[in-house]
Design a protein around this motif. Structure first.
Motif, mmCIF file in Angstrom:
data_model
loop_
_atom_site.group_PDB
_atom_site.id
_atom_site.type_symbol
_atom_site.label_atom_id
_atom_site.label_comp_id
_atom_site.label_asym_id
_atom_site.label_seq_id
_atom_site.Cartn_x
_atom_site.Cartn_y
_atom_site.Cartn_z
ATOM 1 N N VAL A 97 0.881 -1.119 0.347
ATOM 2 C CA VAL A 97 -0.076 -0.128 -0.219
ATOM 3 C C VAL A 97 0.904 1.252 0.131
ATOM 4 N N ARG A 98 0.100 1.834 -1.174
ATOM 5 C CA ARG A 98 1.607 3.042 -1.432
ATOM 6 C C ARG A 98 0.518 4.832 -1.346
ATOM 7 N N THR A 99 1.103 5.328 -0.382
ATOM 8 C CA THR A 99 0.033 6.932 -0.731
ATOM 9 C C THR A 99 0.690 7.496 -1.759
ATOM 10 N N ILE A 100 -0.675 7.618 -2.874
ATOM 11 C CA ILE A 100 -0.198 8.415 -4.222
ATOM 12 C C ILE A 100 -0.394 9.795 -4.021
ATOM 13 N N GLN A 131 5.790 -18.150 -11.535
ATOM 14 C CA GLN A 131 4.989 -16.855 -12.494
ATOM 15 C C GLN A 131 4.338 -15.471 -11.156
ATOM 16 N N THR A 132 4.637 -14.535 -11.577
ATOM 17 C CA THR A 132 4.190 -13.212 -10.409
ATOM 18 C C THR A 132 2.807 -12.952 -11.637
ATOM 19 N N VAL A 133 1.611 -12.581 -10.656
ATOM 20 C CA VAL A 133 0.590 -11.929 -11.101
ATOM 21 C C VAL A 133 0.937 -10.567 -10.514
ATOM 22 N N VAL A 134 0.700 -9.449 -10.722
ATOM 23 C CA VAL A 134 0.456 -8.044 -10.156
ATOM 24 C C VAL A 134 -0.815 -7.425 -10.454
ATOM 25 N N LEU A 135 -1.681 -6.998 -8.873
ATOM 26 C CA LEU A 135 -3.170 -6.187 -9.557
ATOM 27 C C LEU A 135 -2.612 -5.133 -9.546
ATOM 28 N N GLU A 136 -3.338 -4.092 -8.880
ATOM 29 C CA GLU A 136 -3.121 -2.594 -8.945
ATOM 30 C C GLU A 136 -3.950 -1.763 -8.457
ATOM 31 N N THR A 137 -5.495 -1.374 -8.155
ATOM 32 C CA THR A 137 -5.801 -0.471 -7.781
ATOM 33 C C THR A 137 -5.599 0.852 -7.282
ATOM 34 N N GLN A 138 -6.418 1.834 -7.087
ATOM 35 C CA GLN A 138 -6.602 3.059 -6.254
ATOM 36 C C GLN A 138 -7.735 2.888 -5.494
ATOM 37 N N VAL A 139 -6.884 3.238 -4.559
ATOM 38 C CA VAL A 139 -8.501 3.271 -3.487
ATOM 39 C C VAL A 139 -8.550 4.793 -2.945
ATOM 40 N N PRO A 140 -10.202 5.210 -2.758
ATOM 41 C CA PRO A 140 -9.381 6.849 -2.355
ATOM 42 C C PRO A 140 -9.401 6.907 -0.890
ATOM 43 N N ARG A 141 -8.636 7.850 -0.407
ATOM 44 C CA ARG A 141 -8.702 8.060 1.091
ATOM 45 C C ARG A 141 -9.660 8.376 2.240
ATOM 46 N N THR A 142 -11.119 8.290 3.357
ATOM 47 C CA THR A 142 -11.512 8.656 2.807
ATOM 48 C C THR A 142 -10.853 8.813 4.395
ATOM 49 N N PRO A 143 -11.653 9.910 6.216
ATOM 50 C CA PRO A 143 -11.182 9.785 7.252
ATOM 51 C C PRO A 143 -11.426 8.636 7.813
ATOM 52 N N TRP A 144 -12.903 8.084 7.538
ATOM 53 C CA TRP A 144 -12.961 6.942 8.205
ATOM 54 C C TRP A 144 -13.564 5.835 7.965
#
Lengths: 133, 314
Positions: A100-103, A120-133
């Motif tokens: 988990v990285r902060t973008i 074999q390597t499988v890499v999946l990436e997604t971006q999620v919004p940071r919410t305060p809760w």
């Protein structure tokens, strides 16, 4: 000893010479070995594709799970051994890692990496919004 | 050595030649046969594996779509949600796709009762989008929710948009697939009515206990009218996951940690045997009956929760 080779008559009943028989056999075995090799290779490809798709499914499920979690609790995870259904097991043959990285102030990047038993390597990436809760 | 035929020698093979040739022939034939059998077996096995994978993918896509859409455009409350799970039965409510664009969700207002099992509702855009055999959400004043099943819908004058439509519903069951369904002592005045689509997945039928059934239609007696979605499902376990990290195999309304508002995802563990059994000896091989585990977030509910700052229910 009688000579077998007779020159009388149009139909000479000669056998093949040893050299030509050996050459023919070598050629035949090359062909057969190539066929067997191709067969083995296609089997190997089918098998590795199978494990790759299992690894992909493990990564998808875990990423989907992380997406349901609150962004405040998302954190990197070290290497975890999981079985073919993605459940953590000490004797699992797949390895799963989460990064988990902060973008930016608003966005986190979540990356799930799954390594199959055949490396074999499988890499999946997604971006999620940071919410305060 | 005298020879009877001068032009053609008809010499036979010697015994040694024959033996060598036969041995070689036997070895080659044996190798070729083994190779052919192995190839055929491998092909059959991978065909069966592909078949089982294709079927499980079809099942996964169907489930994924229903779970992601669960509860879109319908109000979710702690005691009335879009997903119900009781043992191996998974029931999902969705707002059906509409062919008109009259608003984000389609509510009609109930004017009152026209009998113990009858609602009189006002038309919208000249009609009411509820048909016989369809479930609908009834929300009375004070957020009293019921899932009702329409058994007959009559429009006394289809051309007049002002005349109300009468919906007869089933009022004998306490619950319809674990949603409260009896309308007793609840005022219908100013209530809202919303058409819903119910999909129920469950395993087992009289004919085949390993069949996974899907029911999208309901008989007027409140029973599922199922179809077989997949056969040879030797394992079918569904679990609900909640915000606090707990999971449960049934959603209980009395347990506050498991209420509908806290649901985040569903986990499905299934094992699909191949449709066609080519060779009995291949049945137990890992390719043919691979266990699968799918996890699908109830995305629509999760988005609602995010938008409402962690409180999707009201």
């Amino acid at each position: 000893m009688t000579r077998r080779r007779l020159s009388s008559g149009p139909a000479r009943r000669d056998g093949f010479s040893l050299v030509s028989v050996i050459i023919a056999m070598v050629l035949l075995s090359v062909g057969v070995l190539a066929l067997a090799g191709a067969n083995a290779a296609s089997l190997r490809v089918a098998s590795t594709e199978g494990t790759r798709s299992v690894a992909l499914q493990i990564a998808r499920s875990h990423l989907e799970f992380l997406r349901t979690r609150s962004s405040t609790t998302l954190a990197s995870e070290g290497e975890t051994r999981v079985d073919e259904t993605g459940v953590a097991a000490s004797d699992g043959t797949f390895r799963r890692t989460v990064t988990v990285r902060t973008i930016s102030a608003d966005i986190l990047s979540v990356e799930v990496k799954v390594v199959s038993p055949q490396e074999q390597t499988v890499v999946l990436e997604t971006q999620v919004p940071r919410t305060p809760w | 050595m005298p020879h009877p035929l001068p032009h053609r020698r008809a010499r036979g093979f010697t015994l040694v030649e024959l033996l060598v040739a036969m041995t070689l022939g036997l070895i080659i034939l044996g190798a070729a046969t083994t190779f052919a059998i192995n190839t055929a077996r491998t092909q059959a096995r991978s065909q069966v594996g592909d078949d089982s994978m294709r079927r499980s993918r079809y099942l996964a896509l169907t489930l994924e779509q229903d779970i992601r859409d669960a509860g879109s455009l319908m109000p979710i409350r702690s005691d009335f949600g879009a997903v119900n799970l009781f043992n191996d039965t998974l029931a999902i409510l969705r707002v059906p796709a509409r062919d008109t664009v009259a608003g984000p969700s389609y509510f009609v207002t109930a004017l009152g009762a026209c009998g113990a099992n009858c609602l009189s509702v006002r038309k919208r855009d000249g009609r009411v989008e509820i048909t016989s055999g369809q479930v609908f959400l009834f929300t009375a004043v004070g957020d009293v929710n019921r899932l009702l099943l329409a058994t007959a819908v009559t429009d006394p004058s289809p051309s007049n948009p002002a005349t109300p439509v009468e919906i007869t519903f089933l009022n004998t069951l306490d619950s319809l697939f674990h949603w409260p369904a009896r309308l007793v002592g609840v005022s219908a005045a100013n209530a809202t009515v919303q058409a819903l689509r119910l999909s129920a997945y469950y395993r087992g039928s009289v004919a085949d206990t390993n069949a996974l059934m899907v029911a999208e239609r309901i008989g007027t007696d409140g029973r599922f009218l199922p179809e077989v979605l997949a056969s040879g499902v030797s394992r079918w376990d569904v679990a609900a996951g909640f915000v606090n990290g707990t999971t449960a195999s049934s959603i209980s309304l009395t347990d506050t940690t498991q209420n509908h508002c806290a649901l985040t995802h569903l986990t499905i563990e299934a094992t699909l045997a191949p449709d066609q059994v080519v060779d009995r000896r291949m049945q137990s091989s890992p390719l043919t009956a691979r266990p699968v585990r799918w996890l699908y977030g109830t995305r629509n509910l999760n988005v609602q929760r995010t938008l409402r700052r962690g409180r999707p229910c009201y």
